[in-house]
Design a protein around this motif. Structure first.
Motif, short mmCIF file in Angstrom:
data_model
loop_
_atom_site.label_atom_id
_atom_site.label_comp_id
_atom_site.label_asym_id
_atom_site.label_seq_id
_atom_site.Cartn_x
_atom_site.Cartn_y
_atom_site.Cartn_z
N VAL A 153 0.87 -1.14 -0.08
CA VAL A 153 -0.11 -0.04 -0.01
C VAL A 153 0.95 1.24 -0.02
CG1 VAL A 153 -1.78 1.30 1.43
CG2 VAL A 153 -1.96 -1.12 1.04
N LEU A 154 2.08 1.02 0.89
CA LEU A 154 2.87 2.38 0.90
C LEU A 154 3.46 2.67 -0.67
CD1 LEU A 154 4.44 4.54 2.58
CD2 LEU A 154 6.34 2.70 2.96
N ALA A 155 3.70 1.59 -1.31
CA ALA A 155 4.50 1.63 -2.53
C ALA A 155 3.39 2.14 -3.79
CB ALA A 155 4.83 0.44 -3.12
N VAL A 156 2.16 1.77 -3.58
CA VAL A 156 1.04 2.20 -4.50
C VAL A 156 0.81 3.76 -4.00
CG1 VAL A 156 -1.19 2.02 -5.23
CG2 VAL A 156 0.34 0.15 -5.01
N PHE A 157 0.74 3.91 -2.87
CA PHE A 157 0.19 5.44 -2.40
C PHE A 157 1.22 6.50 -2.90
CE2 PHE A 157 0.61 8.73 0.85
CZ PHE A 157 -0.64 9.28 0.80
N ASN A 158 2.39 5.94 -2.67
CA ASN A 158 3.59 7.03 -2.94
C ASN A 158 3.70 7.11 -4.46
OD1 ASN A 158 5.59 8.04 -0.99
ND2 ASN A 158 5.07 6.45 -0.17
N LEU A 159 3.07 6.47 -5.49
CA LEU A 159 3.12 6.55 -6.57
C LEU A 159 2.26 7.55 -7.33
CD1 LEU A 159 4.53 3.20 -7.81
CD2 LEU A 159 5.63 5.36 -8.07
N LEU A 160 1.20 7.91 -6.25
CA LEU A 160 0.37 8.90 -6.98
C LEU A 160 0.80 10.05 -7.52
CD1 LEU A 160 -2.50 8.76 -3.62
CD2 LEU A 160 -2.53 7.68 -6.18
N PRO A 161 0.30 10.81 -8.52
CA PRO A 161 1.21 11.51 -9.31
C PRO A 161 0.87 13.11 -8.88
CG PRO A 161 -1.20 10.92 -10.27
CD PRO A 161 -1.03 10.13 -8.97
N GLY A 162 1.53 13.36 -7.64
CA GLY A 162 1.64 14.67 -7.28
C GLY A 162 2.68 14.67 -6.44
N ALA A 163 3.59 15.90 -6.36
CA ALA A 163 4.46 16.19 -5.53
C ALA A 163 3.81 16.67 -4.04
CB ALA A 163 5.38 17.62 -5.92
N PRO A 164 4.42 16.19 -2.87
CA PRO A 164 5.75 15.77 -2.87
C PRO A 164 5.83 14.29 -2.70
CG PRO A 164 5.11 16.51 -0.73
CD PRO A 164 4.03 16.61 -1.52
N LEU A 165 4.84 13.47 -3.28
CA LEU A 165 4.89 12.08 -3.15
C LEU A 165 5.77 11.52 -4.37
CD1 LEU A 165 1.11 11.24 -2.98
CD2 LEU A 165 2.77 11.04 -1.14
N ASP A 166 6.52 10.44 -4.31
CA ASP A 166 7.51 10.00 -5.13
C ASP A 166 6.69 9.83 -6.93
OD1 ASP A 166 9.02 9.54 -3.25
OD2 ASP A 166 8.61 7.53 -2.80
N GLY A 167 5.47 9.49 -6.62
CA GLY A 167 4.65 9.67 -8.16
C GLY A 167 4.97 11.28 -8.61
N GLY A 168 4.72 12.05 -7.88
CA GLY A 168 4.91 13.58 -8.22
C GLY A 168 6.43 13.80 -8.64
N ARG A 169 7.41 13.23 -8.19
CA ARG A 169 8.71 13.15 -8.69
C ARG A 169 8.81 12.54 -10.07
NH1 ARG A 169 9.51 16.91 -5.13
NH2 ARG A 169 9.69 16.09 -2.68
N VAL A 170 8.19 11.38 -10.03
CA VAL A 170 8.06 10.66 -11.38
C VAL A 170 7.34 11.56 -12.55
CG1 VAL A 170 7.12 8.73 -12.90
CG2 VAL A 170 8.11 8.37 -10.33
N LEU A 171 6.56 12.19 -12.07
CA LEU A 171 5.67 13.12 -13.12
C LEU A 171 6.60 14.30 -13.35
CD1 LEU A 171 3.00 14.13 -14.73
CD2 LEU A 171 2.30 15.19 -12.46
N ARG A 172 7.37 14.89 -12.51
CA ARG A 172 8.17 15.95 -12.78
C ARG A 172 9.32 15.63 -13.79
NH1 ARG A 172 11.74 18.07 -7.84
NH2 ARG A 172 12.66 16.24 -8.21
N ALA A 173 9.80 14.20 -13.47
CA ALA A 173 11.02 13.83 -14.42
C ALA A 173 10.40 13.41 -15.81
CB ALA A 173 11.64 12.37 -13.84
N ALA A 174 9.18 13.19 -15.83
CA ALA A 174 8.68 12.77 -17.19
C ALA A 174 8.64 13.94 -18.11
CB ALA A 174 7.32 11.93 -17.12
N LEU A 175 7.85 15.17 -17.26
CA LEU A 175 7.78 16.45 -17.94
C LEU A 175 9.02 16.98 -18.34
CD1 LEU A 175 4.67 17.63 -15.71
CD2 LEU A 175 4.65 16.85 -18.20
N TRP A 176 10.11 16.91 -17.29
CA TRP A 176 11.41 17.63 -17.61
C TRP A 176 12.01 16.94 -18.82
CZ3 TRP A 176 15.78 16.98 -13.38
CH2 TRP A 176 16.80 17.59 -13.81
#
Length: 378
Positions: A153-176
């Motif tokens: 659950v922690l892994a999935v929750f952290n991948l939600l697409p919004g900073a400062p969650l890890d998913g937000g960092r993934v979104l930032r990297a993709a947009l960058w």
């Protein structure tokens, strides 16, 4: 966030815990010992349930540490220094000294944590499955199954697409990577994080009011935290945009009149009043070397008797509590410290004090560079 208790270091990275960790340990332990474990493995004593619950909470904190340590190790692989790792109420935080150098590094640093949590879930799940198949130690496999589920659950929750969650960092990297514009990517990820947080607050509120489930309060709490963190991400993105390429020398001001550590406050105030007003004044040792600074705010709060009896040594901020900068340092890094502490920074070149940067100086520099580049604040 600064740790309340330092635990030591791993791979040279300081690790600590915030006091709120003990609150989450108590809440988790209580839930495990009184509900989860008795329901999954009935027939045990309360004492055994509490012992196992304590062990499970420690393993859970260990998995949180592994999550943050994965971020830190990958960041160091790409040349990003790690200030510290702190565990706290809502998880953990690996504090990086700077941003990843490129989009690929940003992506891998972001994914490292969720992958570590998924790895922990797989290990705990395999152990739980093995014990379940053997039919022995039902309490142990229930505990391990809970750890597997929570880490997943922690892994999935952290991948939600919004900073400062890890998913937000993934979104930032993709947009960058897509746009080649780091500032745009950071702003968009921060805004996405605020949308996610508002949805979480709404969902938690409905859970409490519509379903009468008090567990929704956790979702509301997480949502509010993410909302404030998202606002901080937006402010940080604006800061990076405005100060990109700006050096400390571009924002510093020449030091106003300086005082000496042995100078009485009344004498110094009389000298300072004869010069241009300033938010802060440097303090020197008898040999003329920087020894700290004193703020106008702190001087104004002293009583007349204290101004007569005390010296600048008594009321200064010592050098070890201040940030000392070189004129060629990037202003962006210093800006975060100034905004967090509201304390000026000393600018020293080859042992000589050459300038100060106060919050007022910083805000003026940001405004001027925004105007000079034709940008409106976003």
């Amino acid at each position: 966030m600064r740790p309340t208790l330092r635990l030591g270091s791993i791979a040279g990275i300081p690790v600590g815990v915030h006091w709120s960790v003990f609150l989450i340990m108590l809440l988790l332990g209580q839930g495990l010992a009184t509900a989860v474990l008795p329901a999954g493995a009935p027939g045990g004593s309360a004492g055994v349930y509490w012992i196992v619950a304590l062990a499970v909470t420690v393993l859970f904190l260990g998995s949180l540490l592994a999550h943050e340590l994965s971020h830190a190790i990958v960041a160091r692989h790409y040349g990003v220094s790690v200030r510290r790792i702190t565990l706290w109420l809502l998880g953990g935080m690996a504090e990086l000294e700077s941003e990843p150098p490129h989009a690929r590094a940003d992506l891998f640093v972001a994914l490292a944590g969720p992958l570590a949590s998924l790895g922990a879930a797989a290990v705990f799940g395999a152990a739980a499955g093995g014990l379940y198949l053997t039919g022995v130690a039902p309490l142990a496999w229930v505990a391990l199954a809970w750890l597997a589920l929570v880490n997943a659950v922690l892994a999935v929750f952290n991948l939600l697409p919004g900073a400062p969650l890890d998913g937000g960092r993934v979104l930032r990297a993709a947009l960058w990577w897509w746009r080649g514009d780091r500032a745009f990517a950071a702003r968009t990820a921060a805004r996405a994080g605020m949308v996610v947080s508002i949805l979480m607050i709404a969902a938690g509120t409905l859970q409490v009011l519509w379903l009468a489930d008090i567990g929704g309060l956790w979702l509301v709490l997480l949502g509010w935290f993410l909302l404030f963190a998202g606002q901080a991400e937006q402010a940080d993105a604006r800061l990076r945009t405005a100060l990109s390429g700006v050096l400390v020398r571009d924002a510093m001001v020449p030091p106003p009149v300086a005082g000496y550590v042995t100078q009485r406050l009344d004498d110094f105030i009389a000298v300072a009043a004869a010069h241009r007003p300033a938010d802060a004044y440097p303090v020197l040792d008898p040999d003329g070397r920087p020894a700290g600074l004193v703020t106008l705010f702190s001087l104004a709060r002293l009583s007349p008797a204290q101004r007569t009896d005390k010296t600048l040594r008594d009321v200064r901020f010592p050098l070890d509590r201040l940030t000392v900068l070189s004129p060629d340092d990037p202003l962006e890094q210093a800006a975060r410290h100034i905004l967090a502490t509201r304390l000026p920074c000393l600018v020293i070149d080859q042992g000589t004090l050459i300038g100060l940067i106060t919050p007022t100086d910083l805000n003026r520099t940001i405004d001027m560079h925004t105007l000079s580049e034709g940008r409106a604040p976003s």
